[in-house]
Design an enzyme around this catalytic site. Structure first.
Site, PDB file in Angstrom:
ATOM      1  N   LYS A  32     -22.327 100.065  80.781  1.00  0.00           N
ATOM      2  CA  LYS A  32     -22.176  98.606  80.859  1.00  0.00           C
ATOM      3  C   LYS A  32     -22.350  98.042  79.453  1.00  0.00           C
ATOM      4  CE  LYS A  32     -24.007  94.621  83.468  1.00  0.00           C
ATOM      5  NZ  LYS A  32     -24.926  94.202  84.546  1.00  0.00           N
TER       6      LYS A  32
ATOM      7  N   SER B 152     -27.390  92.981  90.486  1.00  0.00           N
ATOM      8  CA  SER B 152     -26.171  93.267  89.723  1.00  0.00           C
ATOM      9  C   SER B 152     -25.743  94.730  89.702  1.00  0.00           C
ATOM     10  CB  SER B 152     -26.323  92.776  88.282  1.00  0.00           C
ATOM     11  OG  SER B 152     -26.192  91.382  88.250  1.00  0.00           O
TER      12      SER B 152
ATOM     13  N   SER C 181     -23.177  91.621  88.316  1.00  0.00           N
ATOM     14  CA  SER C 181     -22.461  91.584  87.058  1.00  0.00           C
ATOM     15  C   SER C 181     -21.977  92.950  86.593  1.00  0.00           C
ATOM     16  CB  SER C 181     -23.382  90.999  85.978  1.00  0.00           C
ATOM     17  OG  SER C 181     -24.505  91.835  85.784  1.00  0.00           O
TER      18      SER C 181
END
Lengths: 513, 490
Positions: free
Chosen positions: A79, A178, A154
Site C-alpha cells: 500500500k 481499511s 482505503s
C-alpha cells in the site's frame, strides 16, 4: 493451478523445491498486471525492474545454497503509504506525488530481510481516508469482481491486486476497517492485528492511535505467513508491543477444539443487507458444524463506534497532517505566482484604502501554507482536517474529543466483558457488498457507515480478520469478520483457516477479460 | 527602600536545555554549532512516517532537577501535542506536556546576603519536558526576504520551569535566576550557557497599584528574548516604569486588553511590542498518540533524591557552620560553583583558618581568575602551596601586604611560599627584636609617646612606617599593639 492463482504457501514450496523460480513467478505476476491492471487500476506504481532484479538475486542465492528469508522470492504488493527508500511513496495524494523517502518503514525493511519481492505500490484513498478508494488523487481502482463497483477502501488497491491475481500477498493498513472492508468487497483475507503487533515506523500516519498495518492474502494460511514476517517489537515505535512473535505460519493449521464464538447482536440490526446477513448466518452454521459453540454477545456501546471514530481519527489526522505545509517537503505552491498575486491584492487594497482588508491580508508565509495545502490535499482530507481542528479547539475539546475518549474506553470494556465468555466474536465485515462507483461520493456519511462493524476493533485496539463467506446474487463477494481479544492473532488465523478448510469461497476468482 | 507608587509582580518561565548527548525523541547529536541541518534524521525532520522514541536520560535529568526544586513527581506522566504552524517547527506541533506534567508544586528559596530584600520562597508551579524547535534565519538583505531554516536544534530536550508570580523586584528575579542556574550547574543537568541558548528566560510582569478605589492590577506583559540575567533585570525595571506610565494615561486594568508579548531590545534598552503569533490563542493540545505514557515508581524517585548530593543552599549553610565564615563569604564561594567550593574547603582545612582562607579565595584567587579569564581548575597555585602562605599569615610570620607580594611571585614563578619568602628575606620577627624596635622608636618620638599615654592610639600610625623601614618583616598589627602596651608602662 497457474502460478498467479496459487497461494503463497504453495508458491513457497514450489520455489524451495526448485519447481519454479522467483523470476518466473515475478514475470507471471507482472504479465497479469500488464493484462488486467488497465481495467482494475490496483497499482500506482509497478516496480518492474527492481522486482525482477530482486527475483534474480533470490534465485541466484538459492542456487548457491544460501540461507534465504521466510518469503524468499514471493511478490508482495505494498500500500503506497509505507515509506520505501528511494521509491515514491505518495499516500495517493498530490501532496506527496513526488515524495521519495530517504528511509524504509520497518515493515518494508522486514519484507526485504525476508527476501520478498516488492512488486509495486498499490492505490488507496488519499492518506487512507475513505471506504472506496475513490478518494485517491492519483488513480482509479475498480473491483475485479465487477468493474463498475468500488474495491472498498482505503486499502482498495491492496485488496484488488489480490483478487485480480496480480500478486499473492499484499500489505494494507487499517484505521477503521481499511483492511477488512476492502478484503470483504474483493473476496480476499485481510487481518488487522492488535494495535502494536506490527511496527508503525515508516507508516505515513493518518490517526496514530488507530492505524495498524496488516497482511492481506487469499488464504488465512498466507496471511499467517505474511504476518509472521512483518510482526514484532520495534524500538523505533514506542507503541509497538514488546512481546515475542508467535509462529503464526506453524499454528495456523491447528484446528481450534471447543471454539466458543459470540454472535454480536448489534451487528444484525438496521442497515444490514439481507444477502450479507444470510451469508453470515450460514457461515456461523459452518462453524457449528465444525464443533464451535455459538452464543449471543452484546457490545452495547458499538453503536457509538462511528461517532467516536469520526472525532478521534480526524483529530489526530488534523495534527498528523500539519507537517505537510510546503516548508520542508511535499507539494509547495508556485511561489513566484503566489507572491505576485499577493502583491496585486495588496496593491488593490491599498488603492481602495481598505485598512481592514490590509490588516487581514495573509503574510507570504501564511499564504504559502494556505495555498500549498489547498492545492495538495483532496476534499475528504480537507474535510477531516477541518473536523479534527474543530473538535480539538479549546471550546469543544471537552464536548467532543474528551467525551469520545471516554466512550472509546467503554467500547473496549464491552469487548473485555464479551471475551470473558467467548473466544472470538463473529459477524459481518461490512453492512453491504461493494457498491457502484460514484454512488456514495456525494454522501460522506453513508460512506462512513461502511465501517460500522470494523471501527470498534480499532477503537479497542484489538485484532480482527475478514474472510470470504459467500457472494451476492449479483456476484459480489461477502466478508465474514472475526474479532479476538488483544494479541489473539493466532486464534483468529486458526479460526479463519478452519473455515477455509470447510468452504471454497476463497478459491473463486473473478473473470477478467 | 524608597516608597514606590506600585508593586511589581513577576513570574518567570525558564527554558533549560538538558545536557544530553542526543535529542529528546531521536538519536541525533545535540552538539552546538554544527553546520546547519547536519544533525538531523527522519524523526527530527518530521519526515512522514517517522516516530518519536523518548530519551530516558533526558527524563532522568528532568527528575533530578524536579527533586532539587522540591517539586512533586507523579508516578504517571504523559506527552501532549501543542499544535501550531511555524517554519522552524517541522511537525506542525511540538511534543510537550500539558495537563499531567512530570513535576509540579515546588519552590525555590532566595535570599540576599546584602539584605536588599527579605528572604523569599518562590513557588514553582511546574517543570515539564518538551522538545525545542529549529531556528529560522531571516535574510532580508537586498529586498530578497529570504528565510533559511536550520533544524539542528529541533528536538533538543528542554525543561520548562514555571514560577508563580511571587517575585516583587528585578533584584528578586535576578536572585531567583542566579540560584536556579547555580542549582542546575551543581546538578550537572545543563551547561546553562545563555549565549548558546541553553537557558532562556521569559518574564511575566505587571503592577499592583493602590488607588482610592482599592488595589488594581495592570495587564500582564510577557517579555521574551532576554539573553542575560542583567537583561532580565533591566527589562523588568524598564517594563514596570512603562506600564506605570501607560496606566497613568489609560487606566487599563488586567482583563481590559489581551496579554501582550514584548521583546527586549538590549541595544536600545527598551521593550518593544511583538506581532501576535498566528493562532497563538489555541494550541489544540491533545495526548500524543505516538508515545507511551511514562511511569515512575516511588523507589526510582527516592533513588534520584538520594543521588542529588549537596545543593548550593546546603553547602552555604555548611561552610558557615564548619569554617566559621559569614553568610556573605559562603555565598560568594558557593556561587562560583562546585570546583571553587572544593578549592576553598581544601585550603581552609590545610591552612587551619577558614576565614582567612575565605578572604584569600575571594580577594586574590577570584581576582586573578577574572583578570586572566581562567577557570578554577586552571589556577596556577595549588591548595597545598596557597595553604602554606595562608598559614604564614595566620601565624603572623608575614603581614598581609607582604603576603600579597609573595602570592604574586608564587603565581608567576611556580615556587612554593617558603621559597619565595626566603628569597624575599621574609622571616618572622621574634618578640625581643620587636620589643627593642618598639622601645627605640617610642623613645625617639616623645610626642607620640605622650599621645599614646593620653589614650590617642591612632598616634602609633606614625611609627609603623618607620618600623617597617628598619625591618620590613614586622607585622604592623603586632607592632601597634606592642607600642600601645609598652607606652602605658613607660
Amino acid at each position: 493451478m497457474s502460478l498467479i492463482h496459487a497461494s503463497a504457501a504453495q508458491l513457497l514450496t514450489q520455489l524451495e523445491s526448485g519447481e519454479i523460480t522467483s523470476v518466473e513467478l515475478t514475470k507471471a505476476c507482472l504479465a497479469q498486471i500488464d493484462a488486467a491492471d488497465k481495467q482494475v487500476g490496483a497499482f500506482l506504481k509497478v516496480m518492474r525492474d527492481s522486482a525482477l532484479e530482486q527475483a534474480e538475486s533470490v534465485d541466484a542465492r538459492r542456487k548457491k545454497g544460501e540461507k534465504l528469508g521466510r518469503l524468499a522470492g514471493v511478490p508482495v504488493a505494498i500500500k503506497d503509504l509505507l515509506c520505501t527508500q528511494g521509491e515514491t511513496t505518495t499516500c495517493a495524494s498530490k501532496m506527496l506525488e513526488n515524495f521519495v523517502p530517504p528511509y524504509d518503514a520497518t515493515v518494508i525493511a522486514k519484507l526485504k530481510a525476508a527476501d520478498a519481492v516488492l512488486i509495486g505500490k498499490t492505490n488507496m484513498d488519499e492518506f487512507a481516508m475513505g471506504g472506496s478508494t475513490e478518494n485517491s488523487a492519483l488513480g482509479v481502482t475498480r473491483n475485479p469482481w465487477d468493474l463498475k463497483c468500488v474495491p472498498g477502501g482505503s486499502s482498495g488497491g491492496a485488496a484488488a491486486c489480490l483478487a485480480a491475481s496480480m500478486a499473492p500477498l499484499s500489505i494494507g493498513t487499517d484505521t477503521g476497517g481499511s483492511i477488512r472492508q476492502p478484503a470483504s468487497f474483493c473476496g480476499v483475507v485481510g487481518l488487522k492485528p492488535t494495535y502494536g503487533v506490527v511496527s508503525r515506523f515508516g507508516l505515513i500516519a493518518f490517526a496514530s492511535s488507530l492505524d495498524q498495518i496488516g497482511p492481506m492474502a487469499r488464504t488465512a494460511e498466507d496471511a499467517a505467513i505474511l504476518l509472521e514476517a512483518i510482526a514484532g517489537y520495534d524500538p523505533h515505535d514506542s507503541t509497538s508491543a514488546n512481546v515475542k512473535t508467535p509462529a503464526y505460519s506453524q499454528s495456523v493449521k491447528q484446528p481450534l477444539k471447543g471454539l466458543r464464538l459470540g454472535v454480536v447482536k448489534e451487528h444484525f440490526g438496521e442497515g444490514l443487507d439481507s444477502e450479507v446477513e444470510q451469508a453470515t448466518r450460514e457461515a456461523i452454521h459452518v462453524y457449528k458444524s465444525l464443533g464451535a459453540t455459538v452464543s449471543d454477545v452484546s457490545l452495547p456501546h458499538s453503536k457509538y463506534g462511528i461517532a467516536v471514530y469520526y472525532i478521534i481519527a480526524p483529530s489526530e489526522a488534523s495534527s498528523n497532517l500539519a507537517r505537510f505545509d510546503g516548508a520542508h517537503y511535499g507539494h509547495r505552491t508556485d511561489e513566484a505566482a503566489m507572491l505576485e498575486q499577493l502583491a496585486q491584492e495588496r496593491a488593490a487594497l491599498e488603492a481602495a484604502g481598505d485598512e481592514a482588508g490590509l490588516a487581514k491580508l495573509d503574510t507570504s508565509l501564511v499564504r504559502m501554507y494556505r495555498q500549498s495545502r489547498a492545492e495538495g490535499f483532496g476534499p475528504e482530507v480537507k474535510r477531516r482536517i477541518m473536523l479534527g481542528t474543530y473538535t480539538l479547539s479549546a471550546g469543544y475539546y471537552d464536548a467532543y474529543y474528551l467525551k469520545a475518549l471516554k466512550v472509546r474506553r467503554l467500547i473496549r470494556q464491552d469487548y473485555d466483558a464479551a471475551f470473558k465468555n467467548v473466544d472470538l466474536v463473529i459477524g459481518p465485515t461490512a453492512p453491504t457488498p461493494s457498491f457502484a462507483a460514484g454512488t456514495k461520493t456525494d454522501d460522506p456519511l453513508s460512506m462512513y457507515l461502511g465501517d460500522l462493524y470494523t471501527v470498534t476493533a480499532n477503537l479497542a485496539g484489538i485484532g480482527g480478520i475478514s474472510i470470504p463467506c459467500g457472494f451476492s446474487k449479483s456476484g459480489l463477494p461477502i466478508g465474514l469478520q472475526l474479532q479476538g481479544p488483544p494479541l489473539a492473532e493466532e486464534r483468529l488465523l486458526q479460526a479463519a483457516h478452519m473455515f477455509q478448510t470447510a468452504t471454497d469461497w476463497h478459491e473463486r476468482r473473478p473473470e477478467l477479460s | 527602600m524608597s516608597e514606590s507608587p506600585y508593586e511589581i509582580v513577576i513570574g518567570l518561565e525558564v527554558h533549560v536545555q538538558l545536557a544530553t548527548q542526543t535529542k529528546l525523541f531521536c538519536r541525533c547529536s545535540t552538539q552546538y554549532g554544527a553546520p546547519p541541518n547536519t544533525q538531523t534524521c527522519p524523526v527530527c525532520l518530521a519526515m512522514p512516517g517517522s516516530l518519536p522514541v523518548m530519551n530516558r536520560t533526558a527524563f532522568q535529568l528532568g527528575m533530578k532537577t524536579a527533586c532539587a526544586l522540591n517539586l512533586q513527581i507523579p508516578n504517571f506522566t504523559k506527552w501532549d501535542r501543542k499544535n501550531y504552524y511555524y517554519p522552524d517547527l517541522p511537525k506542525g506541533y511540538q511534543i510537550s506536556q500539558y495537563d499531567l506534567p512530570m513535576s509540579q508544586d515546588g519552590f525555590l528559596l532566595i535570599t540576599d546576603p546584602k539584605q536588599q530584600f527579605e528572604p523569599r520562597k518562590v513557588r514553582i508551579i511546574r517543570a515539564h519536558l518538551e522538545e525545542d524547535a529549529g531556528k529560522s534565519m531571516h535574510d532580508e538583505a537586498a529586498g530578497k526576504a529570504d528565510s533559511r531554516i536550520d533544524l539542528n536544534r529541533t528536538g533538543t530536550p528542554l525543561l520548562e520551569i514555571v514560577s508563580e508570580p511571587d517575585m516583587r523586584s528585578p533584584l528578586e528575579a535576578k536572585a531567583y535566576l542566579t540560584e536556579l542556574k547555580l542549582i542546575l550547574e551543581y546538578l550537572g543537568v545543563s551547561d546553562c550557557n545563555m549565549q548558546e541558548g541553553s537557558l532562556r528566560v521569559d518574564a511575566n510582569v505587571n503592577l499592583h497599584l493602590q488607588t482610592p478605589e482599592g488595589k488594581v492590577a495592570t495587564p500582564i506583559v510577557e517579555i521574551k528574548n532576554m539573553n542575560s540575567f542583567r537583561a532580565v533585570e533591566r527589562a523588568i525595571a524598564y517594563e514596570a516604569q512603562r506600564q506605570y506610565e501607560i496606566w497613568l494615561e489609560t487606566k487599563q486594568k488586567i482583563g481590559d486588553v489581551p496579554k501582550q508579548t514584548r521583546g527586549w531590545d538590549d541595544q536600545a534598552q527598551i521593550t518593544r511590542g511583538q506581532r501576535h503569533k498566528e493562532e497563538s490563542s489555541d494550541y489544540r493540545y491533545f495526548p500524543e498518540p505516538d508515545l507511551a505514557p511514562v511511569t515512575t515508581t516511588d523507589e526510582e524517585i527516592a533513588a534520584v533524591k538520594a543521588q542529588l548530593g549537596e545543593l548550593p543552599r546546603q553547602i552555604r549553610d555548611r561552610l558557615e557552620e564548619q569554617y566559621k565564615i559569614p553568610a556573605y563569604d559562603a555565598d560568594v564561594i558557593v556561587n562560583q560553583g562546585q570546583t571553587t567550593v572544593n578549592y576553598y574547603e581544601t585550603l581552609a582545612k590545610l591552612s587551619g583558618d577558614g576565614k582567612l582562607a575565605s578572604n584569600w579565595v575571594q580577594q586574590e584567587v577570584l581576582r586573578v581568575l577574572k583578570e586572566r579569564s581562567l577557570e578554577i581548575d586552571a589556577f596556577p597555585i595549588s591548595t597545598e602551596r596557597l595553604a602554606e602562605l595562608v598559614k604564614a599569615v595566620a601565624g603572623k610570620e608575614i603581614d598581609g601586604t607582604r603576603a600579597k607580594d609573595v602570592f604574586a611571585e608564587m603565581l608567576d614563578s611556580g615556587k612554593s611560599a617558603s621559597e619565595v619568602m626566603k628569597e624575599m628575606g621574609i622571616e618572622k620577627v621574634d618578640d625581643s627584636e620587636l620589643e627593642n624596635l618598639c622601645r627605640e622608636l617610642l623613645e625617639a618620638n616623645p610626642k607620640v609617646l605622650a599621645d599614646l599615654k593620653e589614650g590617642t592610639h591612632k598616634a602609633v600610625g606614625a611609627l609603623i612606617g618607620q618600623a617597617k623601614k628598619k625591618n620590613p618583616n614586622i607585622d604592623p598589627g603586632t607592632f601597634r599593639q606592642m607600642c600601645i602596651d609598652m607606652s602605658a608602662k613607660m
